[in-house]
Design an enzyme around this catalytic site. Sequence first.
Site, PDB file in Angstrom:
ATOM      1  CB  THR A 176      -0.963   0.005   1.206  1.00 14.87           C
ATOM      2  OG1 THR A 176      -1.694  -1.230   1.214  1.00 14.87           O
ATOM      3  CG2 THR A 176      -1.945   1.154   1.125  1.00 14.87           C
ATOM      4  CB  CYS A 177       3.897   2.239   1.869  1.00 13.49           C
ATOM      5  SG  CYS A 177       3.226   2.116   3.535  1.00 13.49           S
TER       6      CYS A 177
END
Length: 171
Positions: A59-60
Amino acid sequence: MITITRRGEPVHINGDLPAVGDKAPDFKLTRQDLSDVTLADYAGLRKVLSIVPSLDTPTCAMSARQFNQRAAALENTVVLNISADLPFAMARFCEVEGIDAVESLSMMRDRRFATDYGVLQLDGPMAGLTARAVLVLDTHDSVIYRELVPEIRQEPDYEAALAALATVGNE
């Protein structure tokens, strides 16, 4: 105490993001070349602070790619990816992913950023890292947008963050 979730499990955060209208706290973070930088180094620019636990998570990484794609079109604006990753790891990530329109900054020398901005995870498997959040600052470092993402595996609202920039001029 603020609570977010990770995979549905509660995670406590040390405080709250600066409020809209507040002056953003100063910080000392480390660039990929190991030089230190403060908020004053970006004086006169609008700032998007994309705060993530680690660029080395799916996600990052997606968040970094999304802001990188959109950053090139922003005038008088710097996008800062801020995490606890070491500058060496950030540099490798950015090179592999072609991240060249945003700047990645590390909390390796000074963790006060996480506490001052109210994003420090206090418990859970990622305790000590930051929650996922986005802050948009005007050219005078006043907060014009803030988002603490409620589920750590969820991406931020890119459109809302970037739309906030339209509410302030490029001064």
